[in-house]
Scaffold this motif. Structure first.
Motif, PDB file in Angstrom:
ATOM      1  N   ALA A  35      44.612  -1.236  17.920  1.00 30.02           N
ATOM      2  CA  ALA A  35      44.578  -2.250  19.698  1.00 30.02           C
ATOM      3  C   ALA A  35      44.686  -3.570  19.231  1.00 30.02           C
ATOM      4  O   ALA A  35      44.003  -3.377  18.245  1.00 30.02           O
ATOM      5  N   GLY A  36      45.148  -4.527  19.350  1.00 33.18           N
ATOM      6  CA  GLY A  36      45.477  -5.878  18.850  1.00 33.18           C
ATOM      7  C   GLY A  36      44.116  -6.545  19.218  1.00 33.18           C
ATOM      8  O   GLY A  36      44.488  -7.441  18.765  1.00 33.18           O
ATOM      9  N   ILE A  37      43.599  -6.596  20.157  1.00 33.81           N
ATOM     10  CA  ILE A  37      42.168  -7.408  20.502  1.00 33.81           C
ATOM     11  C   ILE A  37      41.582  -6.550  19.400  1.00 33.81           C
ATOM     12  O   ILE A  37      40.254  -7.866  19.358  1.00 33.81           O
ATOM     13  N   PHE A  38      41.716  -5.521  18.517  1.00 33.78           N
ATOM     14  CA  PHE A  38      40.491  -5.419  17.535  1.00 33.78           C
ATOM     15  C   PHE A  38      40.754  -5.959  15.449  1.00 33.78           C
ATOM     16  O   PHE A  38      39.548  -6.308  15.425  1.00 33.78           O
ATOM     17  N   TRP A  70      35.875  -8.107  12.137  1.00 32.13           N
ATOM     18  CA  TRP A  70      34.811  -6.925  12.208  1.00 32.13           C
ATOM     19  C   TRP A  70      34.547  -6.606  13.150  1.00 32.13           C
ATOM     20  O   TRP A  70      34.184  -5.832  12.621  1.00 32.13           O
ATOM     21  N   PHE A  71      35.844  -6.166  13.602  1.00 33.18           N
ATOM     22  CA  PHE A  71      35.369  -4.745  14.829  1.00 33.18           C
ATOM     23  C   PHE A  71      35.576  -3.708  13.160  1.00 33.18           C
ATOM     24  O   PHE A  71      35.279  -2.557  13.863  1.00 33.18           O
ATOM     25  N   GLN A 123      33.077  -3.399  11.386  1.00 37.73           N
ATOM     26  CA  GLN A 123      31.566  -1.813  11.686  1.00 37.73           C
ATOM     27  C   GLN A 123      32.422  -1.132  12.175  1.00 37.73           C
ATOM     28  O   GLN A 123      31.583  -0.258  11.964  1.00 37.73           O
ATOM     29  N   GLU A 145      29.831   2.281  10.689  1.00 39.02           N
ATOM     30  CA  GLU A 145      29.517   3.104  11.687  1.00 39.02           C
ATOM     31  C   GLU A 145      29.720   4.774  11.123  1.00 39.02           C
ATOM     32  O   GLU A 145      29.151   5.902  11.122  1.00 39.02           O
ATOM     33  N   ASP A 176      26.325 -10.487  13.067  1.00 37.09           N
ATOM     34  CA  ASP A 176      25.558 -11.243  13.660  1.00 37.09           C
ATOM     35  C   ASP A 176      26.144 -12.643  13.292  1.00 37.09           C
ATOM     36  O   ASP A 176      26.106 -14.114  13.166  1.00 37.09           O
ATOM     37  N   PHE A 177      27.871 -12.586  12.631  1.00 38.37           N
ATOM     38  CA  PHE A 177      28.816 -14.001  12.776  1.00 38.37           C
ATOM     39  C   PHE A 177      28.558 -14.601  13.975  1.00 38.37           C
ATOM     40  O   PHE A 177      29.248 -15.705  13.307  1.00 38.37           O
ATOM     41  N   ASN A 178      28.494 -13.789  15.349  1.00 38.19           N
ATOM     42  CA  ASN A 178      29.216 -14.780  16.261  1.00 38.19           C
ATOM     43  C   ASN A 178      27.045 -15.766  16.661  1.00 38.19           C
ATOM     44  O   ASN A 178      27.024 -15.739  18.236  1.00 38.19           O
ATOM     45  N   ALA A 179      26.460 -15.526  15.993  1.00 35.02           N
ATOM     46  CA  ALA A 179      25.237 -16.269  16.007  1.00 35.02           C
ATOM     47  C   ALA A 179      24.975 -17.095  15.784  1.00 35.02           C
ATOM     48  O   ALA A 179      24.095 -18.136  15.899  1.00 35.02           O
ATOM     49  N   LEU A 180      25.762 -17.757  14.467  1.00 35.00           N
ATOM     50  CA  LEU A 180      25.582 -18.682  13.903  1.00 35.00           C
ATOM     51  C   LEU A 180      25.383 -20.016  14.085  1.00 35.00           C
ATOM     52  O   LEU A 180      24.897 -21.197  13.874  1.00 35.00           O
ATOM     53  N   SER A 201      31.360 -18.911  10.852  1.00 36.97           N
ATOM     54  CA  SER A 201      30.781 -19.146  12.846  1.00 36.97           C
ATOM     55  C   SER A 201      32.407 -19.811  12.643  1.00 36.97           C
ATOM     56  O   SER A 201      32.408 -20.041  14.123  1.00 36.97           O
ATOM     57  N   ALA A 241      36.412 -12.858  15.446  1.00 35.04           N
ATOM     58  CA  ALA A 241      36.235 -11.040  15.500  1.00 35.04           C
ATOM     59  C   ALA A 241      37.679 -10.225  14.976  1.00 35.04           C
ATOM     60  O   ALA A 241      37.053  -9.501  14.623  1.00 35.04           O
ATOM     61  N   GLY A 285      47.029  -3.055  23.965  1.00 34.80           N
ATOM     62  CA  GLY A 285      46.746  -3.574  22.922  1.00 34.80           C
ATOM     63  C   GLY A 285      45.796  -4.477  22.743  1.00 34.80           C
ATOM     64  O   GLY A 285      44.772  -3.971  22.292  1.00 34.80           O
ATOM     65  N   ASP A 286      46.096  -5.625  23.620  1.00 38.80           N
ATOM     66  CA  ASP A 286      44.798  -7.052  23.888  1.00 38.80           C
ATOM     67  C   ASP A 286      44.390  -6.930  25.264  1.00 38.80           C
ATOM     68  O   ASP A 286      43.590  -7.617  25.724  1.00 38.80           O
ATOM     69  N   ARG A 332      26.363  -8.149  21.245  1.00 37.47           N
ATOM     70  CA  ARG A 332      26.485  -8.273  21.015  1.00 37.47           C
ATOM     71  C   ARG A 332      28.065  -7.840  20.580  1.00 37.47           C
ATOM     72  O   ARG A 332      28.986  -9.070  20.449  1.00 37.47           O
ATOM     73  N   GLN A 389      28.945 -17.373  21.840  1.00 41.23           N
ATOM     74  CA  GLN A 389      27.879 -16.865  20.716  1.00 41.23           C
ATOM     75  C   GLN A 389      27.466 -17.011  21.658  1.00 41.23           C
ATOM     76  O   GLN A 389      26.655 -17.406  22.431  1.00 41.23           O
ATOM     77  N   TYR A 390      26.089 -16.040  20.826  1.00 40.52           N
ATOM     78  CA  TYR A 390      24.267 -16.190  21.352  1.00 40.52           C
ATOM     79  C   TYR A 390      23.430 -15.895  20.001  1.00 40.52           C
ATOM     80  O   TYR A 390      24.069 -15.331  18.905  1.00 40.52           O
ATOM     81  N   ARG A 391      22.165 -16.706  20.136  1.00 37.70           N
ATOM     82  CA  ARG A 391      21.629 -16.249  18.715  1.00 37.70           C
ATOM     83  C   ARG A 391      20.189 -16.410  19.142  1.00 37.70           C
ATOM     84  O   ARG A 391      19.723 -17.073  20.525  1.00 37.70           O
TER      85      ARG A 391
END
Lengths: 256, 188
Positions: A79-82, A112-113, A116, A120, A192-196, A237, A241, B25-26, B130, B139-141
């Motif tokens: 899926a394009g969103i991933f 990233w998706f 992940q 899993e 947590d790449f989106n926590a930086l 950062s 994703a 898909g998006d 997450r 983004q959150y931390r």
């Protein structure tokens, strides 16, 4: 007759396409660690719980075995969103590596998706940034070699390598934890790449940044001499994703 | 009887159309995560499909920018004419599952007068939160004192979960974003 003659080739093919042996994980003790990203945004060290880390990044061969059993992650079905349009674009086809992607090279052009989902499938997860940074601080006899100028220079040398050089295969020397190729092979995703939360310009701690990043504002990065880690943080950062790049791969981790 | 039959046919037909339309898909609804709302109902994220909505993430104990996120969502809804406003859903998902229980969400909704509909406040397990943030580009931390650093953005989703617009203008109206919301509601 033809079938008989091609039997050895078929068998070889079957052998090569066997799912890779279960990935190796090394146990890392964790502990207090001084990160380039202090826990409180100022200077506090972070506490890292004991965890296990894959000794090598995930390879093209391993990821191929994964898309064969998880076809929703084939590049022609994802899926394009991933994953962006360049996801696994260096493979010859959705289920063929081809000459641009050697089986033992780390897999890249991975979102990233997708990383992940792969972890899993190994009953694992992506490491956190702190886990990754802590692991990557080791050399062959020290858990933290970062204060050694020679170590820093060696790590930095990789970043000067032209990006069109083909990726080396995995199999570098193991460090004190038994983990290989953290530095010098590919950039690696973290969970947590989106926590930086590094501001576009982290010198700008007031005004617009305060609003964009609620809380303590954009993080102040410490240890300016540790460019290599800072570059990793800056790279991670800046990504979304679904982004994929020709030098971004991943490895997985497990909590103890 | 005839009316009932027609109604049944209509419901059946509509159901068929809805069930058959494949998810783009998006679409953000490709992600399989579960949310629990302020009333304790648990539902898959994709259950939001079918509604134009403005989404953001927050945590209830936040004293800095989060109240402004809520205010800006209110302002955006208020800028619409009444019929359009009635068709816009507003969703806030917490990234603090440890402290934001169903009761905490409910208490926050009552205190800030965020009534359902159009408001939904929801929590997700930390791994799911997450993933949701990654999907929405937020983004959150968590900081050692329990507070969070986080980006503040409103995200506009169409009925199929495509991201149509986003805005990081907080505390006042973003005319471009309001225009995008109007357009999305008109298209529906």
């Amino acid at each position: 007759m033809n079938a008989l003659r091609s039997l050895p080739i078929l068998m070889l093919g079957a052998l090569l396409s066997l799912p890779a042996a279960a990935a190796n994980y090394a146990a890392l003790p964790g502990g207090l660690f001084t990160s380039v990203m202090p826990a409180d945004g100022k200077a506090a060290p972070v506490t890292i719980e004991p965890f296990q880390l894959r000794t090598e990044p995930v390879t093209n061969a391993e990821f191929l075995a994964f898309v064969q059993t998880h076809p929703q992650w084939r590049r022609d079905r994802v899926a394009g969103i991933f994953a962006d349009g360049r996801y696994l674009s260096h493979w010859a086809a959705a289920d063929v590596l081809g000459s641009e992607a050697q089986p033992s090279q780390p897999v890249t052009q991975i979102s990233w998706f997708a990383a992940q989902a792969y972890c899993e499938s190994e009953q694992a997860r992506l490491p956190s940034w702190y886990e990754w940074e802590y692991a990557a601080a080791a050399d062959d006899h020290r858990a933290d070699a970062r204060n050694d100028p020679a170590w820093r220079e060696r790590v930095l040398a990789w970043y000067g390598r032209p990006s069109n050089t083909p990726l080396p295969a995995i199999g570098g020397a193991a460090d004190v934890h038994g983990v290989s190729d953290l530095n010098g092979l590919v950039w690696e995703w973290v969970g947590d790449f989106n926590a930086l939360l590094v501001g576009v310009d982290s010198r700008d701690q007031d005004g617009a940044d305060k609003l964009k990043f609620c809380g303590a504002g954009a993080l102040t990065m410490q240890q300016k001499e540790n460019y290599a880690s800072l570059m990793r943080v800056a790279m991670l950062s800046a990504l979304k994703a679904s982004d994929t790049t020709s030098s971004m791969g991943f490895r997985c981790a497990r909590s103890h | 009887m005839k009316h009932l039959l027609m109604l049944l046919c209509l419901v059946f037909f509509a159901g068929q159309v809805f069930a058959r339309a494949p998810l783009p898909g998006d679409s953000v609804y490709q992600l399989e995560v579960r949310l629990t709302d302020q009333d304790g109902h648990d539902w898959p994220w994709a259950a939001r499909r079918g509604h134009v909505q403005v989404v953001s993430m927050f945590y209830t104990s936040c004293t800095m920018v989060c109240p402004m996120v809520v205010d800006t969502m209110k302002l955006t809804a208020k800028a619409l004419d009444e019929s359009a406003r009635g068709r816009l859903d507003l969703l806030l998902v917490s990234f603090d599952p440890a402290r934001d229980s169903v009761a905490a969400l409910r208490e926050y909704a009552d205190r800030r007068k965020l009534n359902a509909p159009p408001w939904t406040l929801a929590r997700a397990e930390s791994q799911d939160a997450r993933q949701l943030a990654a999907l929405l580009g937020l983004q959150y931390r968590q900081l050692p004192d329990g507070d969070f650093n986080h980006s503040s953005e409103l995200i506009l989703l169409d009925a199929d979960g495509r991201i149509l617009a986003r805005s990081d203008v907080m505390g006042r109206l973003d005319p471009d974003f309001v225009q995008a919301v109007r357009k999305a509601l008109a298209a529906k």
